[in-house]
Write an enzyme that holds these catalytic residues in place. Structure first.
Site, PDB file in Angstrom:
ATOM      1  N   LYS A  39     -22.733  -7.048 -12.298  1.00 35.13           N
ATOM      2  CA  LYS A  39     -22.161  -7.605 -13.519  1.00 35.13           C
ATOM      3  C   LYS A  39     -21.518  -6.508 -14.363  1.00 35.13           C
ATOM      4  O   LYS A  39     -20.441  -6.722 -14.942  1.00 35.13           O
ATOM      5  CB  LYS A  39     -23.253  -8.345 -14.304  1.00 35.13           C
ATOM      6  N   GLN A  82     -31.372 -11.565 -17.582  1.00 29.56           N
ATOM      7  CA  GLN A  82     -31.522 -11.616 -16.125  1.00 29.56           C
ATOM      8  C   GLN A  82     -32.876 -12.211 -15.742  1.00 29.56           C
ATOM      9  O   GLN A  82     -33.922 -11.768 -16.228  1.00 29.56           O
ATOM     10  CB  GLN A  82     -31.385 -10.202 -15.542  1.00 29.56           C
ATOM     11  N   ASP A 128     -24.507 -17.916 -19.602  1.00 29.17           N
ATOM     12  CA  ASP A 128     -25.153 -18.334 -18.357  1.00 29.17           C
ATOM     13  C   ASP A 128     -25.178 -19.853 -18.232  1.00 29.17           C
ATOM     14  O   ASP A 128     -25.407 -20.397 -17.150  1.00 29.17           O
ATOM     15  CB  ASP A 128     -26.585 -17.791 -18.305  1.00 29.17           C
TER      16      ASP A 128
END
Length: 293
Positions: free
Chosen positions: A53, A97, A120
């Site tokens: 990322k 994460q 997300d």
């Protein structure tokens, strides 16, 4: 043999478009999107994903902010950081994460991210808007899957799409997104999972098959019909049958047998994986635009 659905190629095209738009924003507003990535603990797979990322941000000109927390970080400490990032104008998107350390409930942390920065697409408000087919941040992997399907399948209306798997991350969102009444979906959708005595009853009916079962070789050639389009979401590390000292990465689909019958299929790696990062970057750009324009 089936046409290969090249997620790497499509991802590169999307990244190039994002890079161009970010450069235009920098020229016009002297500002660029910012993505904050929070990782707690030392899960090796998570560390790899975070690096990917960061690389994606670097390549497209997006500012990347990484916060590495110890495995014993408290819930309150993590929530305090989320609160700080929520109010930071330089941070347009926040990604925590997963998985988190076992003593912290993921839902508590995801729910603390304001929906406007939930790139997300996991916040309950964004999930609700997705189900209602309202404008929102779509979850990255399902969004990438939909993008691939739209680029490789013409006229989705009435196509029978079968999803193997019912996770909140892939299975449920894909099913909801692909049954909506719009040009990017409008499919007849069936979801099957481990409670089915025989999932092949459903997979054999699929015009489009999305497999997110989390188990290698769940779907084999005798479980699909001729001409099916197959999206393999799985990432599994198994023993290499040609060299017992090594392992190999494989999907949830037995590629060799299914590819003989499919009209198009994603490889693993190189299929869905690159699309997930591309959609995250796209969501971050979208967040910047919504917050500043």
């Amino acid at each position: 043999m089936a046409e290969i659905i090249d997620g790497k190629k499509v991802s590169d095209e999307i990244r190039a478009e994002i890079k161009l738009k970010v450069a235009e924003l920098k020229e016009k507003y002297n500002s660029v999107p910012g993505l904050a990535v929070v990782i707690a603990g030392n899960d090796p797979a998570s560390e790899v994903y975070v690096k990917m990322k960061e690389k994606g941000c670097d390549e497209t000109g997006i500012n990347s902010f990484k916060y590495v927390l110890p495995d014993n970080v408290s819930k309150d400490e993590l929530l305090s950081l989320i609160d700080k990032l929520n109010s930071d104008s330089k941070v347009n998107g926040i990604l925590v994460q997963l998985p988190l350390p076992k003593h912290i409930k993921e839902d508590d942390i995801i729910g603390a991210i304001i929906p406007e920065k939930d790139v997300d697409g996991f916040h309950p408000i964004n999930t609700g808007k997705m189900v209602a087919d309202q404008e929102c941040f779509l979850p990255c992997t399902p969004n990438g899957i939909q993008e691939l399907i739209n680029r490789y399948v013409k006229n989705l209306k009435g196509k029978h799409l079968v999803v193997v798997g019912r996770s909140n991350i892939v299975g449920k969102p894909v099913a909801n997104m692909m049954l909506q009444k719009n040009k990017r979906a409008d499919c007849i959708v069936t979801v099957c999972h481990t409670s089915a005595p025989d999932i092949s009853v459903y997979t054999k009916q699929a015009d489009i098959l999305v497999v997110a079962a989390g188990r290698a070789n769940t779907v084999t050639g005798n479980m699909v019909k001729d001409g099916v389009v197959v999206i393999d979401v799985g990432v599994n590390r198994i023993n290499n049958p040609h060299d017992s000292t090594k392992t190999k990465v494989t999907g949830d689909v037995d590629f060799e047998s299914v590819a003989k019958k499919a009209s198009a299929i994603t490889p693993v790696p190189g299929g869905v994986g690159p699309m997930t990062i591309a959609m995250l970057l796209s969501n971050t750009l979208k967040a910047f635009e919504l917050q500043n324009m």
